[in-house]
Design an enzyme around this catalytic site. Structure first.
Site, mmCIF file in Angstrom:
data_model
loop_
_atom_site.group_PDB
_atom_site.id
_atom_site.type_symbol
_atom_site.label_atom_id
_atom_site.label_comp_id
_atom_site.label_asym_id
_atom_site.label_seq_id
_atom_site.Cartn_x
_atom_site.Cartn_y
_atom_site.Cartn_z
ATOM 1 N N GLU A 96 0.857 -1.195 0.000
ATOM 2 C CA GLU A 96 0.000 0.000 0.000
ATOM 3 C C GLU A 96 0.892 1.244 0.000
ATOM 4 O OE1 GLU A 96 -2.408 1.521 -0.762
ATOM 5 O OE2 GLU A 96 -4.107 0.998 0.500
ATOM 6 N N ARG A 162 0.865 11.955 -9.378
ATOM 7 C CA ARG A 162 1.335 10.608 -9.036
ATOM 8 C C ARG A 162 2.786 10.377 -9.438
ATOM 9 N NH1 ARG A 162 -3.059 7.332 -7.391
ATOM 10 N NH2 ARG A 162 -5.001 7.746 -8.497
HETATM 11 C C1 PRP Z 1 -5.780 5.875 -0.988
HETATM 12 C C2 PRP Z 1 -4.528 5.090 -0.668
HETATM 13 C C3 PRP Z 1 -5.031 3.938 0.136
HETATM 14 C C4 PRP Z 1 -6.229 4.520 0.865
HETATM 15 C C5 PRP Z 1 -5.820 4.825 2.265
HETATM 16 O O1 PRP Z 1 -6.363 5.287 -2.111
HETATM 17 O O2 PRP Z 1 -3.872 4.657 -1.838
HETATM 18 O O3 PRP Z 1 -5.438 2.857 -0.676
HETATM 19 O O4 PRP Z 1 -6.606 5.723 0.176
HETATM 20 O O5 PRP Z 1 -6.858 5.416 2.950
HETATM 21 P P1 PRP Z 1 -7.600 4.773 4.205
HETATM 22 O O6 PRP Z 1 -6.537 4.187 5.125
HETATM 23 O O7 PRP Z 1 -8.276 5.971 4.797
HETATM 24 O O8 PRP Z 1 -8.559 3.760 3.718
HETATM 25 P P2 PRP Z 1 -7.418 6.003 -3.069
HETATM 26 O O9 PRP Z 1 -8.778 5.494 -2.745
HETATM 27 O O10 PRP Z 1 -7.190 7.478 -3.037
HETATM 28 O O11 PRP Z 1 -7.059 5.401 -4.479
HETATM 29 P P3 PRP Z 1 -5.729 5.534 -5.364
HETATM 30 O O12 PRP Z 1 -4.688 4.629 -4.741
HETATM 31 O O13 PRP Z 1 -6.154 5.057 -6.718
HETATM 32 O O14 PRP Z 1 -5.303 6.981 -5.357
#
Ligand code: PRP
Length: 172
Positions: A96, A162
């Protein structure tokens, strides 16, 4: 007018990713380890982490979307792209880019645990512990950061930034 300020430089990221790769090698000396990245933000970290490891790795992706995204998660998530393979009996490391509220990972952990992997751990480049709403244990953390909005090295704001090499604080 928005401004970007480097929080973690590309050199710091690369050095830390190499340390994490070495740590994963020690923990899984034989492999293969399934590195499962959450799209899209984790793809840069996945690519660097996999190449920082000597233990054989297999690469998979899942898609998860949260509803009502702005700069914060809404608390509701769903799987938009599932794995193409079974992880039963395998060592799995979820990759992640950032753990924020913990909603995404606590959901995915629950889904994956039902599939009976031999082991299940998390590697996250960034961790914002102050924002946690759901407890999540992250075994491999790159950097703990304060509650500032960051972009770069995979992280976006409305799909921009990004491909910045550094992790930067975005101020508007
Ligand atoms: C972001 C990040 C994690 C998540 C973390 O993803 O990449 O996956 O949010 O947040 P949380 O701990 O509050 O759940 P996003 O949904 O923005 O998608 P992306 O990776 O495509 O930008």
């Amino acid at each position: 007018m928005s401004s970007l300020e480097v929080l973690i430089s590309s050199e710091q990221i690369q050095a830390r990713v190499h340390e994490l790769g070495a740590q994963i090698d020690r923990d899984y000396p034989t492999g293969p380890v399934y590195l499962i990245a959450i799209l899209k933000g984790a793809c840069f970290f996945l690519a660097d982490l996999a190449r920082a490891m000597n233990t054989p790795a297999r690469i998979e992706f899942v898609g998860i979307s949260s509803y009502g995204k702005g700069k914060t998660s809404s608390g509701e998530v769903k799987l938009t792209k599932d794995l193409d393979v079974s992880i039963e009996g395998h060592d799995v490391v979820i990759v992640e880019d950032i753990v924020d509220s913990g909603v995404t990972l606590s959901y995915l952990l629950k889904v994956f645990e039902q599939r009976k992997p031999r082991s299940l751990r998390i590697a996250s480049l960034l961790d914002k512990p102050e924002r946690r709403m759901r407890p999540v244990e992250v075994q491999y953390v790159g950097f703990r950061i304060p509650d500032q909005f960051v972009v770069g090295y995979g992280l976006d704001y409305a799909e921009d930034y990004r491909n910045l090499r550094d992790v930067c604080v975005l101020r508007e």
